[in-house]
Design a protein around this motif. Structure first.
Motif, PDB file in Angstrom:
ATOM      1  N   ILE A   1       0.557  -3.515 -12.772  1.00  0.00           N
ATOM      2  CA  ILE A   1       1.931  -3.076 -12.567  1.00  0.00           C
ATOM      3  C   ILE A   1       2.798  -3.697 -13.671  1.00  0.00           C
ATOM      4  N   GLY A   2       3.629  -2.883 -14.294  1.00  0.00           N
ATOM      5  CA  GLY A   2       4.476  -3.368 -15.379  1.00  0.00           C
ATOM      6  C   GLY A   2       5.808  -3.911 -14.886  1.00  0.00           C
ATOM      7  N   HIS A   3       6.561  -4.458 -15.809  1.00  0.00           N
ATOM      8  CA  HIS A   3       7.838  -5.085 -15.487  1.00  0.00           C
ATOM      9  C   HIS A   3       8.865  -4.096 -14.926  1.00  0.00           C
ATOM     10  N   PHE A   4       8.827  -2.845 -15.351  1.00  0.00           N
ATOM     11  CA  PHE A   4       9.772  -1.873 -14.798  1.00  0.00           C
ATOM     12  C   PHE A   4       9.510  -1.637 -13.316  1.00  0.00           C
ATOM     13  N   GLU A   5       8.259  -1.532 -12.923  1.00  0.00           N
ATOM     14  CA  GLU A   5       7.954  -1.382 -11.496  1.00  0.00           C
ATOM     15  C   GLU A   5       8.328  -2.634 -10.722  1.00  0.00           C
ATOM     16  N   GLN A   6       8.097  -3.789 -11.310  1.00  0.00           N
ATOM     17  CA  GLN A   6       8.452  -5.044 -10.654  1.00  0.00           C
ATOM     18  C   GLN A   6       9.957  -5.152 -10.432  1.00  0.00           C
ATOM     19  N   ALA A   7      10.726  -4.556 -11.325  1.00  0.00           N
ATOM     20  CA  ALA A   7      12.186  -4.644 -11.249  1.00  0.00           C
ATOM     21  C   ALA A   7      12.806  -3.518 -10.424  1.00  0.00           C
ATOM     22  N   HIS A   8      12.015  -2.662  -9.814  1.00  0.00           N
ATOM     23  CA  HIS A   8      12.536  -1.507  -9.062  1.00  0.00           C
ATOM     24  C   HIS A   8      13.651  -1.938  -8.101  1.00  0.00           C
ATOM     25  N   ASN A   9      14.756  -1.230  -8.144  1.00  0.00           N
ATOM     26  CA  ASN A   9      15.977  -1.490  -7.371  1.00  0.00           C
ATOM     27  C   ASN A   9      16.747  -2.720  -7.858  1.00  0.00           C
ATOM     28  N   GLY A  10      16.244  -3.401  -8.876  1.00  0.00           N
ATOM     29  CA  GLY A  10      16.900  -4.577  -9.423  1.00  0.00           C
ATOM     30  C   GLY A  10      17.301  -4.363 -10.860  1.00  0.00           C
ATOM     31  N   THR A  11      17.116  -5.410 -11.648  1.00  0.00           N
ATOM     32  CA  THR A  11      17.539  -5.430 -13.046  1.00  0.00           C
ATOM     33  C   THR A  11      16.389  -5.901 -13.916  1.00  0.00           C
ATOM     34  N   ILE A  12      16.253  -5.281 -15.085  1.00  0.00           N
ATOM     35  CA  ILE A  12      15.324  -5.793 -16.091  1.00  0.00           C
ATOM     36  C   ILE A  12      16.160  -6.225 -17.294  1.00  0.00           C
ATOM     37  N   PHE A  13      15.879  -7.426 -17.773  1.00  0.00           N
ATOM     38  CA  PHE A  13      16.568  -7.959 -18.952  1.00  0.00           C
ATOM     39  C   PHE A  13      15.590  -7.949 -20.108  1.00  0.00           C
ATOM     40  N   LEU A  14      15.876  -7.141 -21.112  1.00  0.00           N
ATOM     41  CA  LEU A  14      15.033  -7.005 -22.292  1.00  0.00           C
ATOM     42  C   LEU A  14      15.662  -7.801 -23.428  1.00  0.00           C
ATOM     43  N   ASP A  15      15.183  -9.018 -23.619  1.00  0.00           N
ATOM     44  CA  ASP A  15      15.714  -9.881 -24.667  1.00  0.00           C
ATOM     45  C   ASP A  15      15.060  -9.523 -25.994  1.00  0.00           C
ATOM     46  N   GLU A  16      15.809  -9.614 -27.057  1.00  0.00           N
ATOM     47  CA  GLU A  16      15.339  -9.291 -28.418  1.00  0.00           C
ATOM     48  C   GLU A  16      14.813  -7.863 -28.512  1.00  0.00           C
ATOM     49  N   ILE A  17      15.585  -6.931 -27.964  1.00  0.00           N
ATOM     50  CA  ILE A  17      15.189  -5.519 -27.971  1.00  0.00           C
ATOM     51  C   ILE A  17      15.091  -4.959 -29.394  1.00  0.00           C
ATOM     52  N   GLY A  18      15.790  -5.560 -30.329  1.00  0.00           N
ATOM     53  CA  GLY A  18      15.740  -5.113 -31.716  1.00  0.00           C
ATOM     54  C   GLY A  18      14.375  -5.281 -32.362  1.00  0.00           C
ATOM     55  N   GLU A  19      13.489  -6.042 -31.715  1.00  0.00           N
ATOM     56  CA  GLU A  19      12.139  -6.261 -32.238  1.00  0.00           C
ATOM     57  C   GLU A  19      11.140  -5.199 -31.766  1.00  0.00           C
ATOM     58  N   MET A  20      11.568  -4.316 -30.874  1.00  0.00           N
ATOM     59  CA  MET A  20      10.666  -3.330 -30.272  1.00  0.00           C
ATOM     60  C   MET A  20      10.287  -2.247 -31.289  1.00  0.00           C
ATOM     61  N   ASN A  21       9.004  -1.856 -31.301  1.00  0.00           N
ATOM     62  CA  ASN A  21       8.558  -0.830 -32.245  1.00  0.00           C
ATOM     63  C   ASN A  21       9.059   0.553 -31.824  1.00  0.00           C
ATOM     64  N   PRO A  22       9.142   1.494 -32.755  1.00  0.00           N
ATOM     65  CA  PRO A  22       9.699   2.820 -32.457  1.00  0.00           C
ATOM     66  C   PRO A  22       8.970   3.577 -31.341  1.00  0.00           C
TER      67      PRO A  22
ATOM     68  N   ASN B   1       1.272  -4.695 -29.789  1.00  0.00           N
ATOM     69  CA  ASN B   1       0.279  -3.843 -29.143  1.00  0.00           C
ATOM     70  C   ASN B   1       0.177  -4.082 -27.631  1.00  0.00           C
ATOM     71  N   LEU B   2       0.806  -5.134 -27.105  1.00  0.00           N
ATOM     72  CA  LEU B   2       0.779  -5.419 -25.666  1.00  0.00           C
ATOM     73  C   LEU B   2       2.099  -5.131 -24.963  1.00  0.00           C
ATOM     74  N   LEU B   3       3.173  -4.979 -25.708  1.00  0.00           N
ATOM     75  CA  LEU B   3       4.491  -4.838 -25.100  1.00  0.00           C
ATOM     76  C   LEU B   3       4.582  -3.622 -24.185  1.00  0.00           C
ATOM     77  N   GLU B   4       4.066  -2.497 -24.619  1.00  0.00           N
ATOM     78  CA  GLU B   4       4.120  -1.283 -23.803  1.00  0.00           C
ATOM     79  C   GLU B   4       3.424  -1.491 -22.458  1.00  0.00           C
ATOM     80  N   SER B   5       2.267  -2.119 -22.474  1.00  0.00           N
ATOM     81  CA  SER B   5       1.541  -2.402 -21.237  1.00  0.00           C
ATOM     82  C   SER B   5       2.320  -3.372 -20.350  1.00  0.00           C
ATOM     83  N   GLU B   6       2.971  -4.364 -20.940  1.00  0.00           N
ATOM     84  CA  GLU B   6       3.775  -5.314 -20.176  1.00  0.00           C
ATOM     85  C   GLU B   6       4.962  -4.610 -19.512  1.00  0.00           C
TER      86      GLU B   6
END
Length: 154
Positions: free
Chosen positions: A79-100, A57-62
């Motif tokens: 501000i979320g992680h995508f905005e923080q990573a602007h012009n850079g890279t975001i590494f999403l570890d364990e993406i298989g755990e993400m809800n639909p 329930n917090l992942l989307e906000s993060e």
């Protein structure tokens, strides 16, 4: 290992999204860092998030941030992680755990480069390279309906 490093050298300069698969403890995050630091984005942010370590329930906000008042404890804009990573890279570890539901919003970022903060109405455009990792069989997840396929239509 030399083959893995050659692959890192080949994909690092590309703008493409990357999925790293392998069993737990095999160094997927080390490879993601090697890709980032050997890419044209090396001097830009590398933001890492473990999707399995954050409650569903917090992942989307993060990932996407939230607006003040979006939910009970949202006392200020975040501000979320995508905005923080602007012009850079975001590494999403364990993406298989993400809800639909969060997967659908991630697909929008991958396909259109935009997202909306939780509780927001304005689309935010970002230029972020996504590197994801999982120890799950995502093809099996797609067959079972627990993981969404990326749209191939233009």
């Amino acid at each position: 290992m030399q083959e893995v490093l050659r692959t890192v050298g080949m994909v690092a300069p590309l703008r493409t999204t990357i999925l790293i698969t392998g069993e737990s403890g095999t160094g997927k995050e080390v490879i993601a860092k090697a890709i980032h630091y050997n890419s044209p984005r090396a001097d830009k942010p590398l933001v890492t998030i473990n999707c399995a370590a954050i409650p569903e329930n917090l992942l989307e906000s993060e990932l996407f941030g939230h607006e003040r008042g979006a939910f009970t404890d949202a006392h200020a804009r975040q501000i979320g992680h995508f905005e923080q990573a602007h012009n850079g890279t975001i590494f999403l570890d364990e993406i298989g755990e993400m809800n639909p539901g969060t997967q659908a919003k991630l697909l929008r970022v991958l396909e259109q480069g935009t997202f909306t903060r939780v509780g927001g109405g304005q689309a935010i455009k970002v230029d972020v390279r996504v590197i994801a990792a999982t120890n799950r069989d995502l093809n099996k997840g797609m067959e079972q309906g627990t993981f969404r396929p990326i749209s191939t239509s233009a």
